[in-house]
Design a protein around this motif. Structure first.
Motif, PDB file in Angstrom:
ATOM      1  N   VAL A   9       0.678  -7.268   0.918  1.00  0.00           N
ATOM      2  CA  VAL A   9       1.947  -7.507   1.618  1.00  0.00           C
ATOM      3  C   VAL A   9       1.786  -7.158   3.085  1.00  0.00           C
ATOM      4  N   ASP A  10       1.049  -6.084   3.330  1.00  0.00           N
ATOM      5  CA  ASP A  10       0.792  -5.710   4.723  1.00  0.00           C
ATOM      6  C   ASP A  10      -0.445  -4.827   4.785  1.00  0.00           C
ATOM      7  N   GLU A  11      -0.937  -4.639   6.003  1.00  0.00           N
ATOM      8  CA  GLU A  11      -2.175  -3.886   6.180  1.00  0.00           C
ATOM      9  C   GLU A  11      -2.135  -3.190   7.534  1.00  0.00           C
TER      10      GLU A  11
ATOM     11  N   GLY B  54      14.062   2.681   5.372  1.00  0.00           N
ATOM     12  CA  GLY B  54      14.493   1.357   4.933  1.00  0.00           C
ATOM     13  C   GLY B  54      13.540   0.244   5.314  1.00  0.00           C
ATOM     14  N   HIS B  55      12.347   0.593   5.821  1.00  0.00           N
ATOM     15  CA  HIS B  55      11.364  -0.475   6.080  1.00  0.00           C
ATOM     16  C   HIS B  55      10.737  -0.895   4.764  1.00  0.00           C
ATOM     17  N   THR B  56      10.299  -2.141   4.741  1.00  0.00           N
ATOM     18  CA  THR B  56       9.486  -2.639   3.645  1.00  0.00           C
ATOM     19  C   THR B  56       8.441  -3.552   4.249  1.00  0.00           C
ATOM     20  N   ALA B  57       7.333  -3.814   3.527  1.00  0.00           N
ATOM     21  CA  ALA B  57       6.202  -4.480   4.175  1.00  0.00           C
ATOM     22  C   ALA B  57       5.931  -3.686   5.461  1.00  0.00           C
ATOM     23  N   SER B  58       5.704  -4.413   6.567  1.00  0.00           N
ATOM     24  CA  SER B  58       5.616  -3.680   7.842  1.00  0.00           C
ATOM     25  C   SER B  58       6.785  -4.046   8.743  1.00  0.00           C
TER      26      SER B  58
ATOM     27  N   ASP C 283      14.810  10.758  -2.445  1.00  0.00           N
ATOM     28  CA  ASP C 283      14.990  10.351  -1.039  1.00  0.00           C
ATOM     29  C   ASP C 283      14.986   8.828  -0.915  1.00  0.00           C
ATOM     30  N   LYS C 284      14.136   8.193  -1.701  1.00  0.00           N
ATOM     31  CA  LYS C 284      14.067   6.729  -1.645  1.00  0.00           C
ATOM     32  C   LYS C 284      15.311   6.103  -2.286  1.00  0.00           C
ATOM     33  N   ARG C 285      15.820   6.742  -3.350  1.00  0.00           N
ATOM     34  CA  ARG C 285      17.044   6.213  -3.983  1.00  0.00           C
ATOM     35  C   ARG C 285      18.207   6.309  -2.999  1.00  0.00           C
TER      36      ARG C 285
ATOM     37  N   SER D 147      -6.571   2.457   4.992  1.00  0.00           N
ATOM     38  CA  SER D 147      -6.647   1.035   4.618  1.00  0.00           C
ATOM     39  C   SER D 147      -5.961   0.744   3.285  1.00  0.00           C
ATOM     40  N   ASN D 148      -5.085  -0.239   3.265  1.00  0.00           N
ATOM     41  CA  ASN D 148      -4.491  -0.691   1.997  1.00  0.00           C
ATOM     42  C   ASN D 148      -5.517  -1.463   1.172  1.00  0.00           C
ATOM     43  N   ALA D 149      -6.434  -2.158   1.864  1.00  0.00           N
ATOM     44  CA  ALA D 149      -7.500  -2.861   1.123  1.00  0.00           C
ATOM     45  C   ALA D 149      -8.357  -1.841   0.371  1.00  0.00           C
TER      46      ALA D 149
ATOM     47  N   GLY E 186       0.834  -1.202   0.000  1.00  0.00           N
ATOM     48  CA  GLY E 186       0.000   0.000   0.000  1.00  0.00           C
ATOM     49  C   GLY E 186       0.863   1.244   0.000  1.00  0.00           C
ATOM     50  N   GLY E 187       0.386   2.289   0.662  1.00  0.00           N
ATOM     51  CA  GLY E 187       1.137   3.527   0.720  1.00  0.00           C
ATOM     52  C   GLY E 187       0.764   4.460  -0.417  1.00  0.00           C
ATOM     53  N   THR E 188       1.586   5.494  -0.598  1.00  0.00           N
ATOM     54  CA  THR E 188       1.269   6.545  -1.577  1.00  0.00           C
ATOM     55  C   THR E 188       1.917   6.311  -2.937  1.00  0.00           C
ATOM     56  N   THR E 189       2.810   5.340  -3.032  1.00  0.00           N
ATOM     57  CA  THR E 189       3.552   5.156  -4.295  1.00  0.00           C
ATOM     58  C   THR E 189       2.787   4.408  -5.383  1.00  0.00           C
ATOM     59  N   PRO E 190       2.050   3.323  -5.036  1.00  0.00           N
ATOM     60  CA  PRO E 190       1.617   2.396  -6.103  1.00  0.00           C
ATOM     61  C   PRO E 190       0.447   2.826  -6.978  1.00  0.00           C
ATOM     62  N   ALA E 191      -0.254   3.945  -6.705  1.00  0.00           N
ATOM     63  CA  ALA E 191      -1.519   4.237  -7.402  1.00  0.00           C
ATOM     64  C   ALA E 191      -1.392   4.196  -8.932  1.00  0.00           C
TER      65      ALA E 191
ATOM     66  N   LEU F 200       6.880  -4.812  -3.526  1.00  0.00           N
ATOM     67  CA  LEU F 200       7.189  -4.158  -2.265  1.00  0.00           C
ATOM     68  C   LEU F 200       7.355  -2.667  -2.462  1.00  0.00           C
ATOM     69  N   GLY F 201       7.113  -1.930  -1.399  1.00  0.00           N
ATOM     70  CA  GLY F 201       7.490  -0.529  -1.344  1.00  0.00           C
ATOM     71  C   GLY F 201       8.594  -0.396  -0.308  1.00  0.00           C
ATOM     72  N   MET F 202       9.017   0.821  -0.056  1.00  0.00           N
ATOM     73  CA  MET F 202      10.049   1.035   0.965  1.00  0.00           C
ATOM     74  C   MET F 202       9.904   2.440   1.536  1.00  0.00           C
TER      75      MET F 202
ATOM     76  N   PRO G 285      -1.095  -0.473  14.736  1.00  0.00           N
ATOM     77  CA  PRO G 285      -0.660  -1.877  14.631  1.00  0.00           C
ATOM     78  C   PRO G 285      -0.840  -2.359  13.191  1.00  0.00           C
ATOM     79  N   ARG G 286       0.024  -3.275  12.778  1.00  0.00           N
ATOM     80  CA  ARG G 286       0.016  -3.739  11.391  1.00  0.00           C
ATOM     81  C   ARG G 286      -0.090  -5.248  11.326  1.00  0.00           C
ATOM     82  N   LEU G 287      -0.537  -5.725  10.168  1.00  0.00           N
ATOM     83  CA  LEU G 287      -0.476  -7.148   9.825  1.00  0.00           C
ATOM     84  C   LEU G 287       0.455  -7.240   8.627  1.00  0.00           C
TER      85      LEU G 287
HETATM   86  O1  LIG Z   1       1.236  -0.115   4.287  1.00  0.00           O
HETATM   87  C1  LIG Z   1       2.208   0.490   3.784  1.00  0.00           C
HETATM   88  O2  LIG Z   1       2.447   1.687   3.966  1.00  0.00           O
HETATM   89  C2  LIG Z   1       3.129  -0.245   2.844  1.00  0.00           C
HETATM   90  O3  LIG Z   1       2.882  -1.486   2.587  1.00  0.00           O
HETATM   91  C3  LIG Z   1       4.519   0.130   3.188  1.00  0.00           C
HETATM   92  O4  LIG Z   1       5.467  -0.896   3.293  1.00  0.00           O
HETATM   93  C4  LIG Z   1       4.914   1.080   2.069  1.00  0.00           C
HETATM   94  O5  LIG Z   1       5.260   0.330   0.917  1.00  0.00           O
HETATM   95  C5  LIG Z   1       6.050   1.959   2.485  1.00  0.00           C
HETATM   96  O6  LIG Z   1       5.741   2.525   3.742  1.00  0.00           O
HETATM   97  C6  LIG Z   1       6.247   3.079   1.452  1.00  0.00           C
HETATM   98  O7  LIG Z   1       5.105   3.906   1.517  1.00  0.00           O
HETATM   99  P1  LIG Z   1       4.913   5.122   0.507  1.00  0.00           P
HETATM  100  O8  LIG Z   1       4.632   4.518  -0.833  1.00  0.00           O
HETATM  101  O9  LIG Z   1       3.738   5.888   1.062  1.00  0.00           O
HETATM  102  O10 LIG Z   1       6.205   5.909   0.527  1.00  0.00           O
END
Ligand SMILES: O=C(O)[C@H](O)[C@@H](O)[C@H](O)[C@H](O)COP(=O)(O)O
Length: 238
Positions: A76-78, A146-150, A204-206, A88-90, A50-55, A140-142, A181-183
């Motif tokens: 991947v996570d919620e 440096g976190h990915t998933a949760s 910033d992500k690079r 909600s990522n869903a 989820g997050g703001t990147t994948p739209a 995956l996002g990040m 809290p996350r799953l």
């Molecule tokens: O639930 C979430 O937020 C994601 O699964 C999380 O792992 C996301 O990929 C990163 O936090 C990057 O988030 P952005 O795309 O908002 O930078």
């Protein structure tokens, strides 16, 4: 195009001139892998972040003409919130990916009402066991940390989340930096995927990614790179 791989972290770097071009390219690669899986085993299992990147990527993937009725989509996570929540990522996946051709896909959520996050993770473990593992594709996002998933650096019991030998499918996460809290899918399930993509955008992500693969304290994304039996395909645009 493979970039120099520092210290053995296995990844292939795919840089794009812009975010729309990345979305189109990543959607094409994912659609190809899903179609290959369907040809081989009559189904395909996809996990997205989820997050703001994948739209934009979700929108491009939703329009690809594959056999979506044979695709199972999960997360991947919620965040531990209902689908009606703006967090909600869903909800994000419903609004952006499960549209157009991809409306025909089956979606398996991680969130459901439970006494607490541990109960939700335990019942998810049972419910998701019947899915056609392993994942064919995981995207995956990040975060800048440096976190990915949760797998947040400040998560309680991070080693358990990053255990490549875990038999868990879904784990609960408590991390002050997570917001709630996350799953999360376990690292073991993520790195078992046939195609592992990391989708990051912006300087910033690079910088964060380059820092994560350089010598120094190991960030969660590095744990995924190290545990993955095949190179992670990194898709980046400025
Ligand atoms: O639930 C979430 O937020 C994601 O699964 C999380 O792992 C996301 O990929 C990163 O936090 C990057 O988030 P952005 O795309 O908002 O930078």
């Amino acid at each position: 195009m493979a970039r120099e791989q520092l210290n053995g972290a296995a990844y292939n770097w795919h840089a794009f001139s812009g975010r729309p071009e990345l979305a189109t390219a990543l959607a094409g690669r994912v659609a190809d892998r899903l179609s290959k899986a369907i040809a081989e085993r009559a189904t395909a299992l996809l996990a997205v972040s989820g997050g703001t990147t994948p739209a934009k990527f979700f929108a491009a993937l939703s329009a690809t003409p594959i056999a979506w009725d044979k695709v199972i989509v999960t997360l991947v996570d919620e965040r531990f919130v209902p689908a009606s929540s703006p967090r909600s990522n869903a909800g994000l996946v419903a609004a952006n990916l499960l549209q157009n051709a991809a409306k025909a896909a089956r979606f398996v959520p991680l969130y459901h009402e439970a006494v607490g996050i541990e109960d939700a993770a335990a019942s998810d473990d049972a419910a998701l066991l019947s899915l056609p593992w392993p994942l064919d594709v995981v995207v995956l996002g990040m975060g800048p940390d440096g976190h990915t998933a949760s797998f947040f650096p400040d998560a309680d019991d991070l080693p358990k989340l990053l255990d490549p030998a875990s038999d868990r499918i879904v784990l609960p996460v408590h991390a002050a930096s997570a917001g709630e809290p996350r799953l999360t899918l376990s690292l073991a399930r993520i790195v078992d995927a046939g195609f592992i993509a990391l989708h990051i955008e912006g300087e910033d992500k690079r910088t964060a990614f380059d820092g994560a693969v350089a010598p120094g304290p190991r960030k969660p994304i590095r744990a995924v790179l190290d545990a993955a039996p095949k190179p992670v395909e990194v898709f980046w645009a400025p």
